[in-house]
Design a protein around this motif. Structure first.
Motif, PDB file in Angstrom:
ATOM      1  N   TYR A  91      -5.658   8.399  -1.709  1.00 51.99           N
ATOM      2  CA  TYR A  91      -6.285   8.199  -3.019  1.00 51.99           C
ATOM      3  C   TYR A  91      -7.080   6.892  -3.050  1.00 51.99           C
ATOM      4  O   TYR A  91      -6.789   5.959  -2.304  1.00 51.99           O
ATOM      5  N   VAL A  92      -8.084   6.872  -3.926  1.00 48.32           N
ATOM      6  CA  VAL A  92      -8.894   5.669  -4.147  1.00 48.32           C
ATOM      7  C   VAL A  92      -8.929   5.442  -5.650  1.00 48.32           C
ATOM      8  O   VAL A  92      -9.470   6.273  -6.396  1.00 48.32           O
ATOM      9  N   THR A  93      -8.343   4.333  -6.117  1.00 44.93           N
ATOM     10  CA  THR A  93      -8.329   4.056  -7.556  1.00 44.93           C
ATOM     11  C   THR A  93      -8.886   2.678  -7.909  1.00 44.93           C
ATOM     12  O   THR A  93      -8.966   2.329  -9.076  1.00 44.93           O
ATOM     13  N   GLU A  94      -9.245   1.891  -6.922  1.00 42.53           N
ATOM     14  CA  GLU A  94      -9.775   0.558  -7.205  1.00 42.53           C
ATOM     15  C   GLU A  94     -11.301   0.530  -7.156  1.00 42.53           C
ATOM     16  O   GLU A  94     -11.955   0.359  -8.156  1.00 42.53           O
ATOM     17  N   ARG A  95     -11.835   0.731  -5.982  1.00 37.39           N
ATOM     18  CA  ARG A  95     -13.298   0.698  -5.830  1.00 37.39           C
ATOM     19  C   ARG A  95     -13.675   1.592  -4.660  1.00 37.39           C
ATOM     20  O   ARG A  95     -13.014   1.580  -3.618  1.00 37.39           O
ATOM     21  N   LEU A 148      -7.803  -0.452   0.279  1.00 32.56           N
ATOM     22  CA  LEU A 148      -7.550   0.609   1.262  1.00 32.56           C
ATOM     23  C   LEU A 148      -6.108   1.130   1.292  1.00 32.56           C
ATOM     24  O   LEU A 148      -5.804   2.041   2.053  1.00 32.56           O
ATOM     25  N   GLY A 149      -5.253   0.540   0.458  1.00 32.62           N
ATOM     26  CA  GLY A 149      -3.837   0.930   0.485  1.00 32.62           C
ATOM     27  C   GLY A 149      -3.607   2.420   0.293  1.00 32.62           C
ATOM     28  O   GLY A 149      -2.722   3.014   0.912  1.00 32.62           O
ATOM     29  N   GLY A 150      -4.413   3.047  -0.548  1.00 30.82           N
ATOM     30  CA  GLY A 150      -4.241   4.468  -0.840  1.00 30.82           C
ATOM     31  C   GLY A 150      -4.629   5.393   0.298  1.00 30.82           C
ATOM     32  O   GLY A 150      -4.274   6.584   0.284  1.00 30.82           O
ATOM     33  N   ILE A 151      -5.386   4.860   1.277  1.00 31.70           N
ATOM     34  CA  ILE A 151      -5.790   5.707   2.409  1.00 31.70           C
ATOM     35  C   ILE A 151      -5.236   5.173   3.732  1.00 31.70           C
ATOM     36  O   ILE A 151      -5.734   5.512   4.806  1.00 31.70           O
ATOM     37  N   ALA A 152      -4.190   4.338   3.637  1.00 32.45           N
ATOM     38  CA  ALA A 152      -3.610   3.690   4.829  1.00 32.45           C
ATOM     39  C   ALA A 152      -3.174   4.689   5.890  1.00 32.45           C
ATOM     40  O   ALA A 152      -3.253   4.416   7.089  1.00 32.45           O
ATOM     41  N   ASP A 153      -2.699   5.872   5.466  1.00 38.89           N
ATOM     42  CA  ASP A 153      -2.197   6.865   6.422  1.00 38.89           C
ATOM     43  C   ASP A 153      -3.244   7.916   6.804  1.00 38.89           C
ATOM     44  O   ASP A 153      -2.920   8.899   7.483  1.00 38.89           O
TER      45      ASP A 153
END
Length: 277
Positions: A91-95, A148-153
């Motif tokens: 997921y991407v929720t920041e930018r 990038l935390g939401g797409i780390a995996d």
């Protein structure tokens, strides 16, 4: 999957569009009426298109691929992130970083960098650093984690995008189009439904509306994951049965040969006994 009803959407305010002067004429087929200067979305069409989108996204997940959730507007961030985490989807929720899809190789380098920083922070090397250096490393890690935390995996490109606001996330949609990645999206009355593959006409500003549509898509993904697990279990069982069948067949073929060998041995012993007599 428990089907959403017309009343569920009504209670969540899914039918409220934007001011009529802000509309996009291409959304006209999904508008029911105009009331007090606001366009009202046809919820029957919302239900129909939501079911169509749910069936399609379920098949994508059933095939073992990932769906990326994209929602950078404030009122959508929490519910989208929670649903994506629950389903273990990116997921991407920041930018949205330009090139997140079209330049995925570079993004993967940033993910590796974030991973190496996290690993280093657990080692003695980090503890032995000067306070200023530790602070710089920590800040860099937090910055990367936030974006990038939401797409780390994520190890390869997603098979589809689920987007909350078509106008706001136009860069993500453009990148998906360039790569042939299908887009599922909530489309409000101020947006063009033709830019996405699976438009879901709905209010994309109210938290309740965003939540009810996101969770419906989440349930479809969950069903796809369950069906994939069942498919894998069935395949494993089938392989085990096939292996057992092959072993049984081999045993049956060996049995007559063993009997024949035993008979030959008995006859040989009998012959030896006669000779000795």
């Amino acid at each position: 999957m428990a089907q959403l009803q017309y009343k569920d959407l009504l209670d969540a305010g899914v039918h409220f569009g934007h001011l009529t002067r802000k509309w996009d004429p291409r959304i006209a087929p999904y508008i029911f009426m105009e009331k007090n200067g606001i366009h009202i979305i046809d919820l029957n069409k919302t239900l129909s298109l939501l079911e169509e989108a749910s069936n399609a996204i379920k098949q994508i997940v059933r095939s073992g691929r990932k769906v990326m959730f994209v929602a950078t507007k404030k009122q959508a961030q929490e519910v989208v992130a929670d649903e994506a985490k629950r389903l273990k989807m990116p997921y991407v929720t920041e930018r949205w970083l330009g090139g997140m899809l079209t330049n995925f190789a570079t993004v993967r380098k940033s993910l590796k960098k974030m991973s190496s920083i996290e690993k280093m922070m657990k080692e003695d090397t980090f503890t032995n650093m000067a306070k200023r250096e530790r602070l710089m490393v920590t800040r860099e890690k937090e910055k990367l984690q936030k974006i990038l935390g939401g797409i780390a995996d994520l190890t390869r490109l997603p098979a589809a995008l689920f987007i909350i606001d078509v106008k706001r996330e136009h860069i993500a949609i453009a990148e998906a189009h360039k790569l042939g990645i299908p887009v599922f999206a909530i489309v409000d009355t101020n947006s063009n439904p033709e830019v996405v593959d699976f438009p879901i006409p709905a209010n994309d500003d109210a938290y309740k509306s965003i939540a009810i549509i996101t969770q419906a898509i989440g349930r479809a993904i969950e069903e796809g994951l369950q069906e994939r697990k069942k498919d894998k279990d069935d395949q494993k069982l089938q392989e085990e049965e096939e292996t057992k069948r092959q072993v049984d067949n081999a045993s049956r073929k060996q049995a007559p040969a063993a009997v024949a060998a035993e008979t030959d041995e008995t006859e040989a012993e009998a012959t030896d006994a006669e000779d000795n007599a």
